[in-house]
Design an enzyme around this catalytic site. Structure first.
Site, PDB file in Angstrom:
ATOM      1  NE  ARG A 242       3.637   4.811   0.278  1.00 10.47           N
ATOM      2  CZ  ARG A 242       4.311   3.894  -0.692  1.00 10.47           C
ATOM      3  NH1 ARG A 242       3.394   3.635  -1.496  1.00 10.47           N
ATOM      4  NH2 ARG A 242       5.390   3.057  -0.815  1.00 10.47           N
ATOM      5  CE1 TYR A 243      -2.166   7.518   0.012  1.00  8.66           C
ATOM      6  CE2 TYR A 243      -1.829   5.140  -0.045  1.00  8.66           C
ATOM      7  CZ  TYR A 243      -1.813   6.397  -0.655  1.00  8.66           C
ATOM      8  OH  TYR A 243      -1.459   6.518  -2.140  1.00  8.66           O
TER       9      TYR A 243
ATOM     10  NE  ARG B 271      -5.954   4.937   1.890  1.00 11.96           N
ATOM     11  CZ  ARG B 271      -5.925   6.048   2.043  1.00 11.96           C
ATOM     12  NH1 ARG B 271      -6.194   6.705   3.307  1.00 11.96           N
ATOM     13  NH2 ARG B 271      -5.533   7.008   1.312  1.00 11.96           N
TER      14      ARG B 271
ATOM     15  CB  CYS C 254       0.992 -13.766  -9.991  1.00  9.86           C
ATOM     16  SG  CYS C 254       1.005 -12.369  -9.053  1.00  9.86           S
TER      17      CYS C 254
ATOM     18  CB  CYS D 135       1.598  -8.318 -15.696  1.00  9.22           C
ATOM     19  SG  CYS D 135      -0.259  -8.817 -15.206  1.00  9.22           S
TER      20      CYS D 135
ATOM     21  CB  CYS E  97       4.877  -7.098 -12.307  1.00  6.30           C
ATOM     22  SG  CYS E  97       4.192  -7.304 -10.410  1.00  6.30           S
TER      23      CYS E  97
ATOM     24  NE  ARG F 198       3.271  -4.580  -3.975  1.00  6.81           N
ATOM     25  CZ  ARG F 198       1.970  -4.412  -4.428  1.00  6.81           C
ATOM     26  NH1 ARG F 198       1.093  -5.229  -4.798  1.00  6.81           N
ATOM     27  NH2 ARG F 198       1.297  -3.387  -3.739  1.00  6.81           N
TER      28      ARG F 198
ATOM     29  CG  ASP G 268       3.900   2.349 -10.599  1.00  8.69           C
ATOM     30  OD1 ASP G 268       3.169   3.203 -10.531  1.00  8.69           O
ATOM     31  OD2 ASP G 268       3.218   1.317 -10.033  1.00  8.69           O
TER      32      ASP G 268
ATOM     33  CG  ASP H 178       1.185   4.488  -6.419  1.00  6.81           C
ATOM     34  OD1 ASP H 178       1.440   5.192  -5.444  1.00  6.81           O
ATOM     35  OD2 ASP H 178       0.745   3.311  -6.093  1.00  6.81           O
TER      36      ASP H 178
ATOM     37  CE  LYS I 210      -3.622   3.446  -5.423  1.00  2.00           C
ATOM     38  NZ  LYS I 210      -2.988   3.025  -4.112  1.00  2.00           N
TER      39      LYS I 210
END
Length: 452
Positions: free
Chosen positions: A164-165, A168, A177, A181, A184, A186, A347, A384, A391
């Protein structure tokens, strides 16, 4: 994926009920009494156990030895993953019980025994408990929510690599995981074996080849799932492969493992990670209740290995959305050598409306930190942006307006100060608002200008 990641947990006997312990102030308990002669102790036995953890293990996992409890693979194999296992430890509310019963698909229940020890067994409103035990609010979709609100799939260059950037990339290494959470970002891709999203070393190689072909990429963030749930040998293969790319200047790992599975941070792991500097790590912390002796030891091992540590905290309604809780967390992080880095606005993932505090609340917290405590304890509050906007930092507006060539500023105490700024334009919008009778908006910074 590790063999241990897909094995069913072994059966453990049912213990009796016991008291609730205050683990925040509980001292670490030595695992062996002082001995008159030196005795060789395995690294697993040198890992601390807080008094609270020791009592929890005695009550719910009495047959587990200290060595087993401190073995991260044992913790993964014995994750609490279904209604029966969770009911053995937690007195579930009707809401929690029915939400777990109806769950299908990705983002299953998954909690390490260690992290389960931090959850309140009785109170369903307990902060950490709310972040890891489902409720029926997960099945409601509020306006603006999406399975992939950040548009990561849209920006995927090759499977598992988000570009995206300009300089990076985000490298998704696994869908696993150790602890899931409920908010999450994702949730669409984690915890579902054989689902739409799959991960493998052949996929990793294709992602590495993409990075090699794009010399503008200088920074690679490993995420997932959680990269630190990957075994040492396989993780080292990936790190070595990425380190072989000459224009890749440094690597980052995003993880919650030091918080939910601190036993994973073994001396062997830290020795391996040291070979791939410069390597940075962003650790997902939520609440001061997570700052245990075990977590302090894990972070100490990483810091001693020369890995700079930063924290990423999601702002969660009714859990950490007040100044006192956040200040306690940020101070505690600095004490274990973790630099507060980001506070994220939650998010808009499908089914997370019950977790989202207002943006105004986030700004209030930043205003309550800046100037009221050390600058190192003041993270950046970011949104975000949906659909791949990236961000966006938000700060309280400390600009009062202008008076001629002077910029008028306010500080954390509410005082007004002049700063010489000839020919400057910053502050003009506040003067405009006051001229048009919008004094409150100018004072608070809570206003909207028309978009051209």
């Amino acid at each position: 994926m590790l063999k241990e990641e897909i094995e069913s947990p072994s059966t453990v006997p049912k213990p009796g009920c016991g008291a609730t312990y205050n683990f925040l102030n509980a001292p670490a308990v030595p695992l062996t009494a002082p001995h008159p002669t030196p005795k060789k102790i395995t690294p697993l036995h040198r890992f601390p156990l807080s008094l609270h953890t020791r009592e929890f293990k005695k009550q719910f996992y009495p047959d587990a030895t200290v060595a087993e409890w401190n073995d991260w693979k044992w913790q993964v194999r014995h994750r609490v993953k279904n209604l029966k296992e969770l009911s053995r430890i937690i007195q579930l509310s009707d809401d929690e019980h029915s939400a777990i019963e109806k769950h299908t698909g990705p983002l299953p229940v998954g909690i390490t025994p260690y992290y389960a020890s931090l959850l309140d067994r009785i109170d369903s409103s307990h902060g950490l408990r709310r972040t890891h035990i489902p409720v029926n609010g997960e099945y409601l979709r509020a306006p603006g929510e999406e399975p992939d609100p950040l548009g990561e799939d849209h920006d995927t260059a090759v499977p598992g690599l988000v570009h995206r950037y300009p300089d990076r990339v985000l490298f998704l290494t696994t869908g696993f995981c150790s602890t899931y959470c409920r908010y999450c970002t994702r949730s669409r891709m984690v915890g579902e074996t054989g689902g739409e999203y799959t991960f493998s070393t052949s996929q990793w190689e294709k992602a590495a080849q993409y990075i090699e072909a794009h010399p503008e990429i200088r920074d690679c963030l490993l995420s997932g799932g959680d990269p630190l749930t990957i075994g040492d040998d396989k993780l080292e293969w990936l790190l070595a492969r990425l380190r072989s790319i000459k224009h890749l200047e440094f690597l980052r790992i995003g993880t919650k493992v030091p918080v939910v599975l601190p036993q994973r941070i073994t001396p062997q792991l830290t020795r391996m990670l040291k070979r791939y500097h410069p390597l940075w790590m962003s650790i997902h912390f939520t609440h001061p209740d997570e700052l245990t002796p075990e977590v302090a030891e894990a972070c100490s091992r990483l810091a001693d290995a020369g890995i700079p540590l930063g924290s990423q905290t999601v702002l969660l309604k009714g859990i950490n959305d007040n100044i006192d809780t956040m200040k306690t967390l940020m101070h505690g992080l600095l004490k274990i050598r973790v630099r507060p880095y980001y506070i994220y606005q939650c998010d808009p993932v499908s089914g997370t409306a019950h977790f989202r505090a207002s943006v105004e609340k986030g700004l209030e917290i930043i205003k309550g930190l800046r100037g009221h405590t050390t600058g190192y304890a003041c993270p950046t509050f970011v949104i975000d942006a949906p659909n791949g906007g990236g961000k966006i930092p938000l700060i309280p507006d400390y600009v009062v307006g202008r008076d001629g060539d002077d910029l008028l500023l306010t500080n954390f105490e509410g005082g007004t100060y002049r700063y010489p700024d000839p020919q400057g334009v910053v502050g003009s919008s506040q003067n405009f608002l006051r001229t048009h009778g919008l004094q409150h908006a100018a004072d608070t910074g809570l206003y909207h200008l028309p978009i051209a």
